[in-house]
Design a protein around this motif. Structure first.
Motif, short mmCIF file in Angstrom:
data_model
loop_
_atom_site.label_atom_id
_atom_site.label_comp_id
_atom_site.label_asym_id
_atom_site.label_seq_id
_atom_site.Cartn_x
_atom_site.Cartn_y
_atom_site.Cartn_z
N VAL A 257 0.83 -1.21 0.00
CA VAL A 257 0.00 0.00 0.00
C VAL A 257 0.86 1.26 0.00
O VAL A 257 0.54 2.25 -0.65
CB VAL A 257 -0.96 -0.02 1.21
CG1 VAL A 257 -1.67 1.32 1.36
CG2 VAL A 257 -1.98 -1.14 1.05
N SER A 258 1.98 1.22 0.72
CA SER A 258 2.80 2.42 0.86
C SER A 258 3.81 2.61 -0.27
O SER A 258 4.17 3.73 -0.60
CB SER A 258 3.55 2.40 2.20
OG SER A 258 4.37 1.25 2.29
N LEU A 259 4.25 1.50 -0.90
CA LEU A 259 5.35 1.61 -1.85
C LEU A 259 5.00 1.24 -3.29
O LEU A 259 5.63 1.76 -4.22
CB LEU A 259 6.51 0.71 -1.41
CG LEU A 259 7.20 1.04 -0.08
CD1 LEU A 259 8.30 0.02 0.20
CD2 LEU A 259 7.77 2.45 -0.11
N LEU A 260 4.03 0.35 -3.49
CA LEU A 260 3.86 -0.23 -4.82
C LEU A 260 3.52 0.81 -5.88
O LEU A 260 4.16 0.88 -6.93
CB LEU A 260 2.79 -1.32 -4.78
CG LEU A 260 2.54 -2.05 -6.10
CD1 LEU A 260 3.84 -2.62 -6.66
CD2 LEU A 260 1.53 -3.17 -5.91
N TYR A 261 2.51 1.65 -5.63
CA TYR A 261 2.10 2.60 -6.67
C TYR A 261 3.17 3.65 -6.93
O TYR A 261 3.49 3.94 -8.10
CB TYR A 261 0.77 3.25 -6.28
CG TYR A 261 0.07 3.90 -7.45
CD1 TYR A 261 -0.45 3.12 -8.48
CD2 TYR A 261 -0.04 5.28 -7.54
CE1 TYR A 261 -1.08 3.71 -9.56
CE2 TYR A 261 -0.66 5.87 -8.61
CZ TYR A 261 -1.18 5.09 -9.63
OH TYR A 261 -1.79 5.68 -10.71
#
Length: 402
Positions: A257-261
């Motif tokens: 949630v914090s890094l992927l996008y």
């Protein structure tokens, strides 16, 4: 045009809903199979690993056949039937008392996946425009990570009562997913009407660059399968609690949630799909090697976090590369089905080798053995991908096709 855009938007929203149910249902059961049958019942890890590997072959090895049926008859009937087959496999698994009974339930589950997985993948290729796919896959993987954590937490909670409740919980989610597809999914076609199943199967098999990529990715899947058997067993040995496995999946969701996008947006501007996939697999292989040095739960979590970051870098690129090949209107689902063959090979070897190596490591008192052997497979995969994506290799493969 407005109607087409609206259909695409509604289709993509349904894909997100469907994916959440499927991933949650899968993670209610599968991460806990090793914990229940190996640690709680005392079965040999090699026997459980073999059963999981056979399940992988029954699903991914037959996915090309399932994809060809989707191209011939449409996605909806294959999806609904496949999900009901998986639900029945999970129900039987809850009552498995011998390794053979476990294998039968897993094979039934795998056969269900061989029907619904290519159809679902082909719908993404059909409904999402090529320029939108990397970001869509990133959002999809983010959601799947969260759904996977919720499923693992539910499975761990149910395991506190009895594994039968865990298996029946996964069964219920797949029945719900089947009902949602039966009621809400339009009867989309994934290929040109009238395409024969034989023609659909033959098209990707003749695409030699695609077949080469599929076979190479089997090494990538060897690494991925360790999150379902090797790492959960290691965490259980170090912590003595099944909750540590649920927290491992929670960590994956937080990282996703914090890094992927943001990682996907940055990578789109600076790196090709090929370089992203190769670099991600390299990070994963290094992480598996570092598990040989981990001596406590915190150390394992730190290494697994690095593994997840590599996976988050590689996964959207891998999906987008496969979708790039699956443009043929006569065989979209067949391409998706054949792409799963690498998962069949990697899953079979990854599960069986991991189970065997865990048993040998215990017998020889060599805890680093599984991770050193498995990481070497990852490094070979990195070199194979680099060779395949090199300009001269591309020219060589193009000449082979022509």
């Amino acid at each position: 045009m407005v109607g087409s855009n609206r259909a695409r938007t509604l289709g993509k929203r349904f894909i997100m809903l469907d994916s959440a149910l499927v991933v949650a249902g899968f993670n209610v059961v599968f991460p806990l199979i090793g914990l229940h049958f190996v640690d709680q019942l005392g079965w040999a890890a090699a026997a459980v690993g073999l059963a999981l590997g056979v399940r992988q072959v029954s699903q991914q090895g037959l996915a090309l056949f399932g994809g060809s049926l989707t191209d011939r008859f449409g996605g909806k009937p294959l999806i609904v039937l496949g999900m009901l087959l998986r639900a029945s496999g999970f129900a039987l698994m809850g009552f498995a008392a011998t390794p053979m009974q476990l294998m039968v339930s897993l094979v039934l589950s795998g056969l269900g996946g061989s029907l619904f997985d290519p159809a679902r993948g082909a719908l993404v290729v059909k409904l999402v425009r090529p320029s939108e796919r990397p970001r869509f896959y990133s959002r999809l993987i983010m959601q799947e990570c969260v759904a996977g954590v919720l499923g693992a937490l539910l499975g761990t909670f149910l395991l506190g009562f009895d594994f039968r409740w865990t298996a029946l919980g996964g069964c219920a989610l797949f029945v719900l997913a089947a009902l949602a597809n039966a009621v809400l999914l339009p009867s989309y076609r994934t290929s040109t009407p009238g395409t024969s199943a034989f023609t659909a199967m033959r098209t990707p098999l003749r695409d030699k660059p695609f077949v080469s990529l599929v076979l190479t990715l089997s090494g990538y899947y060897v690494l991925q399968t360790q999150l379902m058997l090797g790492v959960p067993v290691l965490l259980m040995q170090l912590s003595g609690s099944a909750q540590s496995v649920a927290w491992m999946y929670a960590m994956e969701a937080v990282l996703a949630v914090s890094l992927l996008y943001p990682m996907a947006r940055l990578a789109e501007r600076h790196f090709s799909l090929e370089s992203r996939l190769t670099a991600g697999v390299a990070v994963m292989a290094c992480s598996i090697a570092l598990l040989s040095l981990a001596r406590g739960t915190f150390g394992v979590f730190a290494v697994v976090a690095v593994f997840y970051i590599g996976s988050l870098f590689a996964d959207p690129a891998r999906e987008a590369l496969v979708a790039r090949f699956a443009q043929a209107r006569v065989a979209r689902a067949s391409y998706i089905g054949l792409s799963r063959f690498g998962l069949a090979l990697g899953g079979l070897f990854g599960y069986t080798a991991s189970g065997y190596l865990i048993d040998r490591a215990r017998a020889l008192n060599m805890p680093a053995l599984p991770w050193l052997v498995l990481s070497s497979i990852g490094f070979v995969t990195v070199f194979a991908l680099a060779w395949q994506f090199a300009p001269r290799a591309k020219l060589r493969l193009e000449k082979m096709v022509s």
